[in-house]
Design an enzyme around this catalytic site. Sequence first.
Site, PDB file in Angstrom:
ATOM      1  N   GLU A   1       2.691 -11.042   5.134  1.00 52.57           N
ATOM      2  CA  GLU A   1       2.982 -12.014   6.110  1.00 52.57           C
ATOM      3  C   GLU A   1       3.475 -13.302   5.585  1.00 52.57           C
ATOM      4  O   GLU A   1       4.446 -13.934   6.319  1.00 52.57           O
ATOM      5  CB  GLU A   1       1.600 -12.402   6.883  1.00 52.57           C
ATOM      6  CG  GLU A   1       1.006 -11.239   7.851  1.00 52.57           C
ATOM      7  CD  GLU A   1      -0.060 -10.467   6.563  1.00 52.57           C
ATOM      8  OE1 GLU A   1       0.255 -10.469   5.210  1.00 52.57           O
ATOM      9  OE2 GLU A   1      -1.010  -9.976   6.943  1.00 52.57           O
TER      10      GLU A   1
ATOM     11  N   GLY B   1      -8.386  20.769 -18.378  1.00 51.83           N
ATOM     12  CA  GLY B   1      -7.826  22.078 -17.970  1.00 51.83           C
ATOM     13  C   GLY B   1      -8.713  22.851 -16.881  1.00 51.83           C
ATOM     14  O   GLY B   1      -9.224  22.023 -16.122  1.00 51.83           O
TER      15      GLY B   1
HETATM   16  C1  AOF Z   1      -2.889  -9.078   4.196  1.00 52.03           C
HETATM   17  N1  AOF Z   1      -1.687  -8.843   3.870  1.00 52.03           N
HETATM   18  O1  AOF Z   1      -0.137  -8.530   2.438  1.00 52.03           O
HETATM   19  C2  AOF Z   1      -2.314  -7.813   1.995  1.00 52.03           C
HETATM   20  C3  AOF Z   1      -3.687  -8.105   2.279  1.00 52.03           C
HETATM   21  O2  AOF Z   1      -7.113 -11.661  -3.346  1.00 52.03           O
HETATM   22  P1  AOF Z   1      -6.124 -11.516  -2.166  1.00 52.03           P
HETATM   23  O3  AOF Z   1      -5.935 -12.809  -1.442  1.00 52.03           O
HETATM   24  O4  AOF Z   1      -4.822 -10.971  -2.496  1.00 52.03           O
HETATM   25  O5  AOF Z   1      -6.792 -10.457  -0.799  1.00 52.03           O
HETATM   26  C4  AOF Z   1      -6.841  -9.212  -1.246  1.00 52.03           C
HETATM   27  C5  AOF Z   1      -7.485  -8.382   0.223  1.00 52.03           C
HETATM   28  O6  AOF Z   1      -6.613  -8.677   1.279  1.00 52.03           O
HETATM   29  C6  AOF Z   1      -7.274  -6.822   0.192  1.00 52.03           C
HETATM   30  O7  AOF Z   1      -8.362  -6.487  -0.509  1.00 52.03           O
HETATM   31  C7  AOF Z   1      -6.789  -6.721   1.470  1.00 52.03           C
HETATM   32  O8  AOF Z   1      -8.295  -6.544   2.161  1.00 52.03           O
HETATM   33  C8  AOF Z   1      -6.139  -7.738   2.073  1.00 52.03           C
HETATM   34  N2  AOF Z   1      -4.831  -7.407   1.633  1.00 52.03           N
HETATM   35  N3  AOF Z   1      -3.836  -8.514   3.554  1.00 52.03           N
HETATM   36  O9  AOF Z   1      -3.084  -9.787   5.269  1.00 52.03           O
HETATM   37  C9  AOF Z   1      -1.113  -8.490   2.708  1.00 52.03           C
HETATM   38  N4  AOF Z   1      -2.155  -7.297   0.703  1.00 52.03           N
HETATM   39 ZN    ZN Z   2      -3.268 -11.807   4.066  1.00 46.74          ZN
END
Ligand code: AOF
Ligand code: ZN
Length: 352
Positions: free
Chosen positions: A61, A295
């Site tokens: 975002e 294996g």
């Molecule tokens: C989103 N948009 O593009 C992603 C999300 O440590 P941070 O801040 O990068 O947060 C990681 C967590 O955020 C991840 O475990 C998942 O729950 C969420 N990822 N959320 O809104 C994003 N990559």
């Molecule tokens: Zn986020």
Amino acid sequence: MMPPYPIPPTDLLLMRRALELAALGGPATRPNPQVGCVIADAAGNILAEGWHRRYGGPHAEVEAVTALFARPDAPSSLAGMRVFVTLEPCAHHGKTPPCADLLIRHGATEVVVATLDPNPLVGGRGAARLRAAGCAVTVGLLAEEARWLNRRFFSAQERARPWVVLKWAQSADGFLAAAAAEPPVPANVTSAVGRPTAISGEAARRLVHRWRTEEAAILVGATTARTDNPRLDARYWPGPAPVRMVLTGTRALPPNLHLLAYNEPETLLLDGADLPAALAALHARGLHSVLVEGGARVLNSFLAADFWDEIRVLTNSTLRLHAGVTAPQLPPAARLLRTTRLADDLVAEYRR
Ligand code: AOF
Ligand code: ZN
């Protein structure tokens, strides 16, 4: 709230695009999910795109909002815009501030989400926060595709165990390896210990290295470690090499094996007698998926314990071994996802 029925075809196109963007993140996002975001105007024209490019980096975002406001003809806010995102915007302060807050701050009025975030830190809170701020939030558009894209992440979050991919290569007549004993081999011999046998062609081997970059860990049994002396790296494909693991028995492995001699990063030795504990050890290390490359004994033990999510079988259609180590049987729950031909090798991919 599920998407309204019938789903507008433009919404489907836009969410599909967001999923394509998400996939560009690939293994670099691990152990985070792959997330894509598309911002369109009210008519459905895409104005900005973004995706989570790497672990620790900006979320999808943030990338899309930044791209939107960098346009010379940028709107003054997100009001009237349509934000499509493949995973619920986060509500927590992780490595980056919450995306839900970012969208609210910019006046978002409509957000379409493919699936909620299974991360307990988020888990519906992002959608709720947006709604509380007066933003319309729809959840569930292309949810199945979004879950499949992040199946490893969902497995870790929802089942606390890694996504398990079983892989083997077999001859046209169903053997993993030629028999250990030199010929003459009686026709009825199906030894569990074979001779190192080249089954797959060059292209199939390269594909397997691609698969290795896509999983967090790779695992073989002690017999395979000894007989084949594999490296288990991903030298034939760009991307991260998986963490190597050996399921050991009681005997110590010879230290001159590739897996132990080139021990950077460290090859983990796990107890082959306790598969649940081995999977728990992967999960505890934040490894969300494992490629099990054999294996026969190890593959059969995963099948017997029903610890598998995908099975990939490479069959060399021109090679007949006549005797040796018998390939595992596909379990009844395996459903063919697709087949691909690479020279003499037929690649069959199954899921549940
Ligand atoms: C989103 N948009 O593009 C992603 C999300 O440590 P941070 O801040 O990068 O947060 C990681 C967590 O955020 C991840 O475990 C998942 O729950 C969420 N990822 N959320 O809104 C994003 N990559
Ligand atoms: Zn986020």
